[in-house]
Design a protein around this motif. Structure first.
Motif, PDB file in Angstrom:
ATOM      1  N   ALA A 158      -9.164   1.324  -4.892  1.00  0.00           N
ATOM      2  CA  ALA A 158      -7.946   0.683  -4.405  1.00  0.00           C
ATOM      3  C   ALA A 158      -6.956   0.400  -5.523  1.00  0.00           C
ATOM      4  CB  ALA A 158      -8.288  -0.617  -3.689  1.00  0.00           C
TER       5      ALA A 158
ATOM      6  N   CYS B 185      -7.255   1.792   3.772  1.00  0.00           N
ATOM      7  CA  CYS B 185      -6.831   3.127   3.314  1.00  0.00           C
ATOM      8  C   CYS B 185      -7.727   3.630   2.186  1.00  0.00           C
ATOM      9  CB  CYS B 185      -5.384   3.109   2.844  1.00  0.00           C
ATOM     10  SG  CYS B 185      -4.190   2.878   4.166  1.00  0.00           S
ATOM     11  N   ALA B 186      -8.130   2.741   1.290  1.00  0.00           N
ATOM     12  CA  ALA B 186      -9.004   3.128   0.184  1.00  0.00           C
ATOM     13  C   ALA B 186     -10.357   3.589   0.705  1.00  0.00           C
ATOM     14  CB  ALA B 186      -9.176   1.967  -0.783  1.00  0.00           C
TER      15      ALA B 186
ATOM     16  N   CYS C 118       0.847  -1.189   0.000  1.00  0.00           N
ATOM     17  CA  CYS C 118       0.000   0.000   0.000  1.00  0.00           C
ATOM     18  C   CYS C 118       0.887   1.246   0.000  1.00  0.00           C
ATOM     19  CB  CYS C 118      -0.902  -0.009   1.224  1.00  0.00           C
ATOM     20  SG  CYS C 118      -1.913   1.459   1.413  1.00  0.00           S
ATOM     21  N   ILE C 119       0.513   2.241  -0.800  1.00  0.00           N
ATOM     22  CA  ILE C 119       1.295   3.476  -0.900  1.00  0.00           C
ATOM     23  C   ILE C 119       1.255   4.264   0.401  1.00  0.00           C
ATOM     24  CG2 ILE C 119       1.420   5.706  -2.090  1.00  0.00           C
ATOM     25  CD1 ILE C 119       0.372   4.268  -4.578  1.00  0.00           C
ATOM     26  N   ILE C 120       0.133   4.212   1.113  1.00  0.00           N
ATOM     27  CA  ILE C 120      -0.042   5.012   2.328  1.00  0.00           C
ATOM     28  C   ILE C 120       0.570   4.340   3.559  1.00  0.00           C
ATOM     29  CG2 ILE C 120      -1.737   6.071   3.860  1.00  0.00           C
ATOM     30  CD1 ILE C 120      -3.579   6.271   1.366  1.00  0.00           C
ATOM     31  N   CYS C 121       0.144   3.106   3.845  1.00  0.00           N
ATOM     32  CA  CYS C 121       0.545   2.471   5.110  1.00  0.00           C
ATOM     33  C   CYS C 121       1.591   1.371   4.951  1.00  0.00           C
ATOM     34  CB  CYS C 121      -0.679   1.913   5.817  1.00  0.00           C
ATOM     35  SG  CYS C 121      -1.466   0.549   4.948  1.00  0.00           S
TER      36      CYS C 121
ATOM     37  N   GLY D  11      -6.834   4.662  -7.718  1.00  0.00           N
ATOM     38  CA  GLY D  11      -6.743   5.871  -6.905  1.00  0.00           C
ATOM     39  C   GLY D  11      -7.754   6.947  -7.264  1.00  0.00           C
TER      40      GLY D  11
ATOM     41  N   LYS E 266      -3.063  -0.559  -5.541  1.00  0.00           N
ATOM     42  CA  LYS E 266      -2.068   0.366  -5.032  1.00  0.00           C
ATOM     43  C   LYS E 266      -2.302   0.680  -3.561  1.00  0.00           C
ATOM     44  CE  LYS E 266      -1.530   2.789  -9.422  1.00  0.00           C
ATOM     45  NZ  LYS E 266      -1.700   4.073 -10.101  1.00  0.00           N
ATOM     46  N   TYR E 267      -3.557   0.583  -3.127  1.00  0.00           N
ATOM     47  CA  TYR E 267      -3.938   0.919  -1.760  1.00  0.00           C
ATOM     48  C   TYR E 267      -4.597  -0.286  -1.098  1.00  0.00           C
ATOM     49  CZ  TYR E 267      -3.443   5.597  -3.708  1.00  0.00           C
ATOM     50  OH  TYR E 267      -2.966   6.713  -4.330  1.00  0.00           O
ATOM     51  N   CYS E 268      -4.423  -0.442   0.215  1.00  0.00           N
ATOM     52  CA  CYS E 268      -5.103  -1.509   0.929  1.00  0.00           C
ATOM     53  C   CYS E 268      -6.576  -1.126   1.102  1.00  0.00           C
ATOM     54  CB  CYS E 268      -4.438  -1.775   2.275  1.00  0.00           C
ATOM     55  SG  CYS E 268      -4.563  -0.432   3.453  1.00  0.00           S
TER      56      CYS E 268
ATOM     57  N   LYS F  28     -10.033   7.114   2.535  1.00  0.00           N
ATOM     58  CA  LYS F  28      -9.862   8.217   1.590  1.00  0.00           C
ATOM     59  C   LYS F  28     -11.016   8.309   0.594  1.00  0.00           C
ATOM     60  CE  LYS F  28      -5.619   9.216   2.912  1.00  0.00           C
ATOM     61  NZ  LYS F  28      -5.224  10.457   3.510  1.00  0.00           N
TER      62      LYS F  28
END
Length: 96
Positions: A79, A71-72, A54-57, A82, A66-68, A75
């Motif tokens: 996922a 986090c998706a 994940c890009i964030i965590c 983005g 790209k994101y879990c 925000k």
């Protein structure tokens, strides 16, 4: 949370093939060998959690995202790509 465009890219669930003819996971017709050691076979092993993070965590992510999932959702984004999917400005969410 995935947008409609990325929903088509989702990978399939791992289940046996519906039809035995030409299936790669049956013992009939040159498919899977009996008592075959999957660790030593030349085929690439399937890993449920790939090397993507994940890009964030920085948590490991499944599929081609790209994101879990957490986090998706926080925000309100897709996922996989983005893109903004959901307006979370009026949501009451914790920071944890």
């Amino acid at each position: 949370m995935v947008c409609e465009k990325c929903e088509k890219k989702l990978s399939k669930v791992i289940v046996p093939d519906k039809w035995k003819e030409g299936a790669s996971n049956t013992t009939e017709g040159g498919g899977r060998k009996i008592n075959e050691n999957k660790l030593l076979s030349k085929k690439k092993r399937w890993t449920p959690y790939g090397t993507t993070k994940c890009i964030i965590c920085k948590q490991q992510v499944h599929q081609d995202a790209k994101y879990c999932q957490s986090c998706a959702y926080k925000k309100g984004i897709c996922a996989m790509c983005g893109k903004q999917v959901l307006d979370t400005s009026s949501y009451k969410q914790s920071n944890v």
